[in-house]
Design an enzyme around this catalytic site. Structure first.
Site, PDB file in Angstrom:
ATOM      1  N   ARG A  22       0.823  -1.217   0.000  1.00 20.05           N
ATOM      2  CA  ARG A  22       0.000   0.000   0.000  1.00 20.05           C
ATOM      3  C   ARG A  22       0.856   1.265   0.000  1.00 20.05           C
ATOM      4  O   ARG A  22       0.532   2.248  -0.679  1.00 20.05           O
ATOM      5  CB  ARG A  22      -0.931  -0.017   1.221  1.00 20.05           C
ATOM      6  CG  ARG A  22      -2.009  -1.103   1.085  1.00 20.05           C
ATOM      7  CD  ARG A  22      -2.843  -1.234   2.334  1.00 20.05           C
ATOM      8  NE  ARG A  22      -3.437   0.023   2.726  1.00 20.05           N
ATOM      9  CZ  ARG A  22      -3.851   0.291   3.972  1.00 20.05           C
ATOM     10  NH1 ARG A  22      -3.736  -0.617   4.924  1.00 20.05           N
ATOM     11  NH2 ARG A  22      -4.380   1.458   4.254  1.00 20.05           N
ATOM     12  N   HIS A  70      -7.304   7.733  11.921  1.00 20.30           N
ATOM     13  CA  HIS A  70      -6.745   6.377  12.018  1.00 20.30           C
ATOM     14  C   HIS A  70      -5.229   6.359  11.837  1.00 20.30           C
ATOM     15  O   HIS A  70      -4.663   5.327  11.486  1.00 20.30           O
ATOM     16  CB  HIS A  70      -7.432   5.444  11.006  1.00 20.30           C
ATOM     17  CG  HIS A  70      -8.867   5.129  11.350  1.00 20.30           C
ATOM     18  ND1 HIS A  70      -9.814   4.782  10.414  1.00 20.30           N
ATOM     19  CD2 HIS A  70      -9.511   5.123  12.552  1.00 20.30           C
ATOM     20  CE1 HIS A  70     -10.983   4.571  11.022  1.00 20.30           C
ATOM     21  NE2 HIS A  70     -10.826   4.783  12.309  1.00 20.30           N
ATOM     22  N   GLY A 116     -16.901   9.530   0.582  1.00 19.80           N
ATOM     23  CA  GLY A 116     -16.249   8.259   0.257  1.00 19.80           C
ATOM     24  C   GLY A 116     -15.956   7.349   1.430  1.00 19.80           C
ATOM     25  O   GLY A 116     -14.902   6.731   1.483  1.00 19.80           O
TER      26      GLY A 116
HETATM   27  C1  BJW Z   1     -16.469   6.253  -3.395  1.00 20.65           C
HETATM   28  C2  BJW Z   1     -15.704   6.190  -4.541  1.00 20.65           C
HETATM   29  C3  BJW Z   1     -15.573   7.378  -5.271  1.00 20.65           C
HETATM   30  C4  BJW Z   1     -15.668   4.235  -3.645  1.00 20.65           C
HETATM   31  N1  BJW Z   1     -16.156   8.493  -4.849  1.00 20.65           N
HETATM   32  N2  BJW Z   1     -17.049   7.367  -2.994  1.00 20.65           N
HETATM   33  C5  BJW Z   1     -19.838   0.365  17.552  1.00 20.65           C
HETATM   34  C6  BJW Z   1     -20.582  -0.559  16.871  1.00 20.65           C
HETATM   35  C7  BJW Z   1     -19.976  -1.691  16.321  1.00 20.65           C
HETATM   36  C8  BJW Z   1     -18.607  -1.906  16.429  1.00 20.65           C
HETATM   37  C9  BJW Z   1     -17.851  -0.967  17.091  1.00 20.65           C
HETATM   38  C10 BJW Z   1     -18.461   0.139  17.649  1.00 20.65           C
HETATM   39  N3  BJW Z   1     -17.491   0.898  18.227  1.00 20.65           N
HETATM   40  C11 BJW Z   1     -16.294   0.290  18.023  1.00 20.65           C
HETATM   41  C12 BJW Z   1     -16.484  -0.858  17.349  1.00 20.65           C
HETATM   42  C13 BJW Z   1     -15.429  -1.827  16.926  1.00 20.65           C
HETATM   43  C14 BJW Z   1     -14.700  -1.417  15.671  1.00 20.65           C
HETATM   44  C15 BJW Z   1     -15.692  -1.287  14.531  1.00 20.65           C
HETATM   45  O1  BJW Z   1     -16.086  -0.215  14.123  1.00 20.65           O
HETATM   46  N4  BJW Z   1     -16.110  -2.416  13.971  1.00 20.65           N
HETATM   47  C16 BJW Z   1     -17.088  -2.428  12.875  1.00 20.65           C
HETATM   48  C17 BJW Z   1     -16.394  -2.750  11.543  1.00 20.65           C
HETATM   49  C18 BJW Z   1     -18.166  -3.411  13.188  1.00 20.65           C
HETATM   50  N5  BJW Z   1     -13.956  -0.185  15.869  1.00 20.65           N
HETATM   51  C19 BJW Z   1     -12.748  -0.171  16.417  1.00 20.65           C
HETATM   52  O2  BJW Z   1     -12.203  -1.191  16.807  1.00 20.65           O
HETATM   53  C20 BJW Z   1     -12.080   1.183  16.571  1.00 20.65           C
HETATM   54  N6  BJW Z   1     -11.588   1.323  17.885  1.00 20.65           N
HETATM   55  C21 BJW Z   1     -12.396   1.507  18.943  1.00 20.65           C
HETATM   56  O3  BJW Z   1     -13.591   1.588  18.831  1.00 20.65           O
HETATM   57  O4  BJW Z   1     -11.746   1.583  20.166  1.00 20.65           O
HETATM   58  C22 BJW Z   1     -12.508   1.493  21.351  1.00 20.65           C
HETATM   59  C23 BJW Z   1     -12.813   0.050  21.587  1.00 20.65           C
HETATM   60  C24 BJW Z   1     -11.786  -0.838  21.741  1.00 20.65           C
HETATM   61  C25 BJW Z   1     -12.064  -2.193  21.960  1.00 20.65           C
HETATM   62  C26 BJW Z   1     -13.382  -2.641  21.954  1.00 20.65           C
HETATM   63  C27 BJW Z   1     -14.419  -1.724  21.760  1.00 20.65           C
HETATM   64  C28 BJW Z   1     -14.122  -0.371  21.576  1.00 20.65           C
HETATM   65  C29 BJW Z   1     -10.857   1.298  15.660  1.00 20.65           C
HETATM   66  C30 BJW Z   1     -11.192   1.201  14.229  1.00 20.65           C
HETATM   67  C31 BJW Z   1      -9.898   1.212  13.398  1.00 20.65           C
HETATM   68  C32 BJW Z   1     -10.149   1.033  11.910  1.00 20.65           C
HETATM   69  N7  BJW Z   1      -8.908   0.864  11.252  1.00 20.65           N
HETATM   70  C33 BJW Z   1      -8.846   0.771   9.797  1.00 20.65           C
HETATM   71  C34 BJW Z   1      -7.379   0.487   9.375  1.00 20.65           C
HETATM   72  C35 BJW Z   1      -6.560   1.757   9.527  1.00 20.65           C
HETATM   73  C36 BJW Z   1      -5.133   1.556   9.086  1.00 20.65           C
HETATM   74  C37 BJW Z   1      -4.998   1.227   7.629  1.00 20.65           C
HETATM   75  O5  BJW Z   1      -5.416   2.009   6.753  1.00 20.65           O
HETATM   76  O6  BJW Z   1      -4.469   0.151   7.368  1.00 20.65           O
HETATM   77  O7  BJW Z   1      -9.312   1.984   9.203  1.00 20.65           O
HETATM   78  S1  BJW Z   1      -9.962  -0.465   9.105  1.00 20.65           S
HETATM   79  C38 BJW Z   1     -10.390   0.489   7.670  1.00 20.65           C
HETATM   80  O8  BJW Z   1     -11.795   0.898   7.731  1.00 20.65           O
HETATM   81  C39 BJW Z   1      -9.584   1.787   7.801  1.00 20.65           C
HETATM   82  C40 BJW Z   1     -10.548   2.788   7.267  1.00 20.65           C
HETATM   83  O9  BJW Z   1     -10.185   4.097   7.706  1.00 20.65           O
HETATM   84  C41 BJW Z   1     -11.857   2.325   7.863  1.00 20.65           C
HETATM   85  C42 BJW Z   1     -13.054   2.860   7.163  1.00 20.65           C
HETATM   86  O10 BJW Z   1     -13.086   2.475   5.829  1.00 20.65           O
HETATM   87  P1  BJW Z   1     -13.725   3.439   4.742  1.00 20.65           P
HETATM   88  O11 BJW Z   1     -12.902   4.646   4.591  1.00 20.65           O
HETATM   89  O12 BJW Z   1     -15.143   3.649   5.048  1.00 20.65           O
HETATM   90  O13 BJW Z   1     -13.483   2.593   3.396  1.00 20.65           O
HETATM   91  P2  BJW Z   1     -14.377   1.455   2.699  1.00 20.65           P
HETATM   92  O14 BJW Z   1     -13.529   0.753   1.724  1.00 20.65           O
HETATM   93  O15 BJW Z   1     -15.078   0.626   3.690  1.00 20.65           O
HETATM   94  O16 BJW Z   1     -15.511   2.273   1.929  1.00 20.65           O
HETATM   95  C43 BJW Z   1     -15.214   3.056   0.788  1.00 20.65           C
HETATM   96  C44 BJW Z   1     -16.449   3.863   0.442  1.00 20.65           C
HETATM   97  O17 BJW Z   1     -16.141   4.726  -0.627  1.00 20.65           O
HETATM   98  C45 BJW Z   1     -17.653   3.021  -0.012  1.00 20.65           C
HETATM   99  O18 BJW Z   1     -18.837   3.523   0.598  1.00 20.65           O
HETATM  100  C46 BJW Z   1     -17.709   3.256  -1.521  1.00 20.65           C
HETATM  101  O19 BJW Z   1     -19.046   3.219  -2.039  1.00 20.65           O
HETATM  102  C47 BJW Z   1     -17.144   4.645  -1.627  1.00 20.65           C
HETATM  103  N8  BJW Z   1     -16.497   4.973  -2.894  1.00 20.65           N
HETATM  104  N9  BJW Z   1     -15.257   4.888  -4.755  1.00 20.65           N
HETATM  105  C48 BJW Z   1     -16.915   8.438  -3.731  1.00 20.65           C
HETATM  106  N10 BJW Z   1     -14.827   7.393  -6.453  1.00 20.65           N
END
Ligand code: BJW
Ligand code: ZN
Length: 247
Positions: free
Chosen positions: A73, A121, A189
């Site tokens: 990446r 992040h 996005g």
């Molecule tokens: C376009 C396009 C174009 C495409 N134009 N658009 C509450 C409820 C449920 C679960 C939880 C909750 N609170 C916490 C949690 C747990 C967990 C979580 O959220 N899990 C869910 C998945 C269920 N969260 C965590 O663990 C977080 N920490 C936390 O809450 O700490 C407290 C805690 C600890 C322990 C237990 C409980 C609480 C941390 C989350 C860390 C996420 N990390 C990552 C990796 C980062 C490093 C790296 O890059 O390698 O972050 S995972 C990955 O997902 C990355 C991204 O930032 C993140 C979001 O992804 P994103 O940006 O939305 O991308 P995509 O690919 O999913 O979507 C792309 C979008 O673009 C799509 O909609 C397309 O349609 C669109 N698109 N082309 C416009 N041209």
């Protein structure tokens, strides 16, 4: 509200100098050629889900595999560049107070010229030693696998936030404040499924902001937005921002 009335409203609010917050996700960098996390992909890494690689457990079990993913990446990010959507958020600074809260780790908002960016992040260019905690900026591409700390020889990890890890409390607090204080929130996005980032949309909405989403398809937060603007952010965002500027 949908296009074109919604688009016009958003453009007018921006043109009137409203205080803006932007929440960006992987879809914003998609037009730069950077793969998203959850989209259909045909890369070598497509068979892995972010939940398989972006966790402390995955790194503890197989740091080499996780580092190879990050090295791949880092190579893609270094070889590509910010797109028109990143640039339009930087340009809007001439007229509006704006903070960009990005879930992306690529550093493209800063490269495009945005001056106030909260890296929710973390950053793919920041490394942290697992032994002594020292943090460094390291832009080597490729990076030696496994990279080690210059100070103590310990194993380095990417300075990003993995699942189950907490968001830097200062970044989290500033982001919540910006979401609560803005007049317009641009949600760009993101799939809106990863928390606590996705919750910022509800914070802004509950505080009375006009919330506009830019995505190619509805997301997990679309039910909270006032205006949904379909299409690639690299096309739609510059159009809205420039319409407001009379360009
Ligand atoms: C376009 C396009 C174009 C495409 N134009 N658009 C509450 C409820 C449920 C679960 C939880 C909750 N609170 C916490 C949690 C747990 C967990 C979580 O959220 N899990 C869910 C998945 C269920 N969260 C965590 O663990 C977080 N920490 C936390 O809450 O700490 C407290 C805690 C600890 C322990 C237990 C409980 C609480 C941390 C989350 C860390 C996420 N990390 C990552 C990796 C980062 C490093 C790296 O890059 O390698 O972050 S995972 C990955 O997902 C990355 C991204 O930032 C993140 C979001 O992804 P994103 O940006 O939305 O991308 P995509 O690919 O999913 O979507 C792309 C979008 O673009 C799509 O909609 C397309 O349609 C669109 N698109 N082309 C416009 N041209
Ligand atoms: Zn060290």
């Amino acid at each position: 509200m949908s296009e074109p009335d919604g688009s016009r409203l958003v453009a007018e609010r921006i043109a009137s100098g409203a205080k803006i917050a932007a929440l960006s996700g992987a879809g914003l960098s998609a037009a730069s050629g950077i793969p998203t996390f959850r989209g259909a992909q045909d890369s070598l890494w497509a068979r892995y889900r972010p939940e398989d690689l972006a966790t402390p457990q995955a790194f503890a079990e197989d740091p080499e595999l996780v580092w190879r993913w990050y090295d791949w990446r880092r190579g893609l990010i270094a070889a590509a560049k910010p797109n028109a959507a990143h640039r339009s958020l930087a340009e809007v600074e001439d007229r509006n107070p704006i903070t960009v809260i990005t879930q992306n780790v690529d550093g493209y908002h800063q490269r495009a010229g945005s001056s106030r960016v909260l890296e929710y992040h973390g950053s793919i260019w920041k490394l942290r030693c697992l032994e002594c905690g020292r943090e460094t900026i390291d832009e080597r591409v490729p990076i030696p696998i496994l990279p080690s700390c210059a100070a103590c020889g310990g194993l380095l990890r990417p300075g990003v936030v993995w699942f189950g890890e907490i968001i830097d409390p200062r970044v989290m607090e500033s982001s919540e404040r910006e979401a609560a204080d803005c007049e317009v929130l641009l949600v760009i996005g993101t799939a809106g499924v990863v928390y606590p980032a996705a919750g910022l949309v509800a914070v802004a909405r509950d505080s009375g902001a006009l919330v506009a989403e830019f995505n190619i398809e509805p997301s997990g937060v679309s039910r909270w937005v006032d205006v949904f603007i379909p299409g690639s952010a690299a096309d739609t965002l510059p159009r809205i921002v420039r319409a407001g500027a009379g360009r």
